[in-house]
Write an enzyme that holds these catalytic residues in place. Structure first.
Site, short mmCIF file in Angstrom:
data_model
loop_
_atom_site.label_atom_id
_atom_site.label_comp_id
_atom_site.label_asym_id
_atom_site.label_seq_id
_atom_site.Cartn_x
_atom_site.Cartn_y
_atom_site.Cartn_z
N HIS A 208 4.76 17.72 34.39
CA HIS A 208 3.58 18.44 33.87
C HIS A 208 2.32 17.59 33.97
O HIS A 208 1.21 18.14 33.86
CB HIS A 208 3.83 18.92 32.44
CG HIS A 208 3.77 17.88 31.37
ND1 HIS A 208 4.91 17.36 30.76
CD2 HIS A 208 2.73 17.25 30.78
CE1 HIS A 208 4.56 16.49 29.85
NE2 HIS A 208 3.25 16.40 29.84
N SER B 114 2.05 11.29 27.94
CA SER B 114 3.07 11.92 28.76
C SER B 114 3.35 11.12 30.03
O SER B 114 2.44 10.75 30.76
CB SER B 114 2.64 13.34 29.16
OG SER B 114 2.69 14.20 28.07
N ASP C 254 11.20 18.41 34.18
CA ASP C 254 9.89 17.84 33.83
C ASP C 254 9.81 16.37 34.25
O ASP C 254 9.34 15.52 33.48
CB ASP C 254 9.58 17.99 32.34
CG ASP C 254 8.09 17.82 32.04
OD1 ASP C 254 7.30 17.73 33.01
OD2 ASP C 254 7.72 17.73 30.86
#
Length: 303
Positions: A39, A151, A70
């Site tokens: 992402h 992230s 992911d």
């Protein structure tokens, strides 16, 4: 409108705007492979990597990505020798172990936060505005502070080894962050280092669990005594599953005589196969059992 008001009111500029985003990642090989979240680079036209010892960004390309997992692997396009971080073993983690998160939360570069492993094996679902939902089945929960920009960054143990990839945070509470276990990406990195490419067995289906209500309705409608398995939601065109004749709404009950009782069973069985192996798939279609054979293929580099 222009007749009454002249040019005092103009339409806003409709030209497409370039959007920029940022995240974190970590180097896993001396030749410049970087692990991050999918992402972080989703739908990116251009990717650059800025290292801690350099202010100038380096061009990079996405060599592998998986929306559902992911995870993504980048390759920095530069001839210098990089310094990879050491990877730990996420299978040995226990609640209460120290956890250290490093990343760029809200653009604050190389921020370090500490905490502990709060829990293991957490499943969560995250919706997306421009794509389908992501379903994580095996996350590490930690109270080390994780925020937007973290992230893709590493979650470390007390020895400085990567044990997870920081991925998500709960907006409803404090100190509830999640990371993907590092063991889920180890085989991918190993393939890149040893073979120069990622070779993964692939069937080409998207599938999900049936809740109790759906199972009971299906059993009642088709007068079935027993119903186990996972339901196919989509079959990728020209994939091994497509060639074998699998279809959406088929229920996979067995693969090679191994009964499918939970979502992870299909993935675990397929991952143990070699490219070119033939698997026997027992499905339930419209209430009737059907036997199909599929030849395991090589997973595309990006899905």
């Amino acid at each position: 409108f222009e007749y009454f008001f002249g040019d005092r009111f103009q339409m806003p500029d409709q030209q497409p705007k370039t959007q920029e985003g940022f995240g974190s990642g970590f180097v896993v090989s001396s030749d410049g492979y970087v692990v991050t979240n999918e992402h972080v680079i989703h739908n990116a036209n251009k990717v650059e990597v800025t290292l801690s010892n350099s202010e100038d960004p380096l061009p990079a390309e996405v060599v592998w990505s998986d929306y559902d997992a992911d995870l993504a692997v980048l390759k920095i396009n530069d001839d210098q020798e990089f310094h990879p971080i050491k990877m730990g073993n996420s299978d040995t983690l226990k609640p209460g172990d120290w956890a250290i998160a490093i990343g760029n939360p809200f653009g604050f570069e190389h921020t370090v936060t500490t905490g502990v492993i709060s829990a293991l094996g957490r499943p969560i679902n995250i919706s997306s505005q421009d794509s389908g939902p992501r379903r994580y089945t095996n996350l590490i929960q930690t109270d080390a502070a994780i925020n937007p920009g973290n992230s893709g960054g590493p979650l470390l143990n007390i020895n400085g080894e990567v044990i997870g990839i920081n991925t998500a945070v709960s907006l409803q509470g404090q100190g509830i962050g999640f990371a993907i276990p590092i063991n889920e990406v180890k085989s991918i990195v190993k393939d890149l280092q040893e073979k120069g490419e990622i070779i993964q067995p692939w069937l080409g289906i998207y599938y999900g669990e049936m809740d109790t209500k759906l199972k009971e309705q299906y059993k009642e409608y088709y007068d079935l005594d027993k119903l186990n398995g996972v339901m196919i939601g989509k079959v990728v065109e020209d994939s091994p599953a497509y060639e074998a004749g699998l279809s959406p709404n088929d229920i996979i009950a067995k693969i090679d005589d191994m009964e499918i009782t939970k979502l992870e069973d299909v993935k675990n069985i397929i991952n143990e196969k070699e490219i070119g192996d033939t698997v026997r798939i027992e499905i339930i279609r419209d209430g009737y059992n059907k036997l199909l054979f599929a030849k395991i293929g090589k997973r595309p580099s990006q899905l």
